[in-house]
Design an enzyme around this catalytic site. Sequence first.
Site, PDB file in Angstrom:
ATOM      1  N   CYS A 173      26.683  11.749 -16.149  1.00  0.00           N
ATOM      2  CA  CYS A 173      25.589  12.591 -15.639  1.00  0.00           C
ATOM      3  C   CYS A 173      25.995  14.036 -15.394  1.00  0.00           C
ATOM      4  CB  CYS A 173      25.027  12.002 -14.350  1.00  0.00           C
ATOM      5  SG  CYS A 173      24.322  10.360 -14.575  1.00  0.00           S
ATOM      6  N   HIS A 182      23.162  15.696  -7.328  1.00  0.00           N
ATOM      7  CA  HIS A 182      22.841  14.687  -8.346  1.00  0.00           C
ATOM      8  C   HIS A 182      22.026  13.580  -7.680  1.00  0.00           C
ATOM      9  CE1 HIS A 182      22.820  12.090 -11.692  1.00  0.00           C
ATOM     10  NE2 HIS A 182      23.577  11.169 -11.129  1.00  0.00           N
ATOM     11  N   LYS A 219      17.715   7.892  -2.607  1.00  0.00           N
ATOM     12  CA  LYS A 219      18.479   7.762  -1.365  1.00  0.00           C
ATOM     13  C   LYS A 219      19.803   8.519  -1.367  1.00  0.00           C
ATOM     14  CE  LYS A 219      20.126   4.069   1.688  1.00  0.00           C
ATOM     15  NZ  LYS A 219      20.388   2.609   1.739  1.00  0.00           N
ATOM     16  N   GLU A 236      24.344  12.046 -22.305  1.00  0.00           N
ATOM     17  CA  GLU A 236      25.049  10.815 -22.668  1.00  0.00           C
ATOM     18  C   GLU A 236      24.182   9.988 -23.613  1.00  0.00           C
ATOM     19  OE1 GLU A 236      25.607   8.378 -19.057  1.00  0.00           O
ATOM     20  OE2 GLU A 236      23.854   7.359 -19.854  1.00  0.00           O
ATOM     21  N   ASP A 259      12.262  -7.722  -6.147  1.00  0.00           N
ATOM     22  CA  ASP A 259      11.448  -7.240  -5.044  1.00  0.00           C
ATOM     23  C   ASP A 259      11.249  -5.730  -5.161  1.00  0.00           C
ATOM     24  OD1 ASP A 259      10.185  -6.875  -2.633  1.00  0.00           O
ATOM     25  OD2 ASP A 259      12.061  -6.882  -1.473  1.00  0.00           O
ATOM     26  N   ARG A 305      28.409  -1.757  -6.252  1.00  0.00           N
ATOM     27  CA  ARG A 305      28.553  -0.934  -5.043  1.00  0.00           C
ATOM     28  C   ARG A 305      29.693   0.072  -5.159  1.00  0.00           C
ATOM     29  NH1 ARG A 305      25.057  -3.126  -1.406  1.00  0.00           N
ATOM     30  NH2 ARG A 305      25.683  -1.720   0.243  1.00  0.00           N
TER      31      ARG A 305
END
Lengths: 348, 134
Positions: A112, A234, A239, A80, A28, A199
């Site tokens: 990162c 970062h 979001k 990386e 989606d 998560r």
Amino acid sequence: MAGIVGYGSYIPRYRIKVEEIAKVWGTDAESYKKGLMLQEKSVPAPDQDVITMSVEAARRALSRAQIHPQKIGAVYVGSESHPYAVKPSGTVVAEAIGATPEVHCADFEFACKAGTEAMFVAYGLVCSGKIQYGLAIAADTSQGAPGDALEFSAAAGAAAYILGTENVAVEIEDTYSFCTDTPDFWRREYQHYPEHGGRFTGEPAYFHHTLSSAQGIMKRSGTKPEDFKYAIFHQPNGKFPMLAAQKLGFKREQWEDGRLSPTLGNTYSGASPMGLSAVLDKAAPGDLILLVSFGSGAGSDGFILRTTDRIKDIQGKAPKTKQQLDCAKRYLDYGTYAKFRGKILKAD
Amino acid sequence: MFPAKIWREFPQRYRLEAAKCKKCGKVFFPPRLVCNACSHREFEEIKLPWEGTLVSYTIIRTPPSAFSDQAPYAVGIIETIPGLQITCQIVDADLDKLHIGQKLLLEFRLIQKDGKQGVLCYGYKAVPIDAHNS
Ligand SMILES: [Zn+2]
């Protein structure tokens, strides 16, 4: 005071939209657009990698610094996705910009965070007087496995910073680092794509380290969120940096100029350093800036920076980051993207 | 593609280093030992600019095997300083919009991979000048 003498960024022209990836995998697109605030991402051309983007960003940093490359005493590339498993990226970059042979050269890795790590070390050497100028580069052409959530964000870009003590355009007022062993994201030897803890990459990894680093450097320097004109975090998606900024008490006008991820994607090591380059493109003399990186594994580097009068003289000497992000884009369909990224190969 | 061969070409491929005859001023890229205009043997090292004008070009549709996954692609002759032309690929461009007289920038790119295990060969390629890079 030591700081940034010149800076430069490089973003490839190619893009792929979230809808184009979602269409192929039956996912989606709206959940990525609304949930993670991702619209599209940059894609390197088949002839671009960490080395080529680093050279372009470094040449732009030299245009702004206006120093002779032979005065650069260190070339550090944080990534990386170094093109070679064994053989440094930095030697190619140093040779290409004319900084060889009297130069210290190393490649950095820390997911990162490798880019700010290179900046941190180059800054330290400049402060110590061991070198006159240090070049620190943050670059990645990261990959997500086909159909994995990371494929919607893994992007390409580079930012380069020349650190020194003369003709400083951005003073570095303080640095800080916060690091623990947190296995949120990794790639084992010989594996093509990284693995992640789903998560688990959020609260205990990104947010814990980013917030601790930001709070740590503000406490040590006696600063508060309202003291800063800009804050850059970062940005693995659109979001996370917004939530981190809000939790720390920063307002939208402080963080939105340094958040490129909604239309750039996650440039991994390049992410927060490229956000800083976009902020420096428009900053005024005297602006106080907070830069907070994050690298899985996990750690965060914090920097407090302040622009000098010289920032106005160097902004126009190389292409700006937002113009590279917004102008002359070339959109790819998924098939061409898969070919560009080596996900499909022509038969021999 | 032996490492030693591409290594010898780094000054030209990486930094566009050329040689200017100290007697008559003719510029050579790559450098040479004797000036073909005045037979002088002393040269000054100069660097060509990373930009130029498209003098001519062709579209390669049947490429050599190492470039087979890039076809069709453009190869152009580009004048960097008056009278001095270099040949390289033109990338990030719409092939039907290329035109003679067009201004191009040179960028650092991967030119060739020596198979899956060999060295990576880097150098210059041309790209259009537009709002992205000017
Ligand atoms: Zn001559």
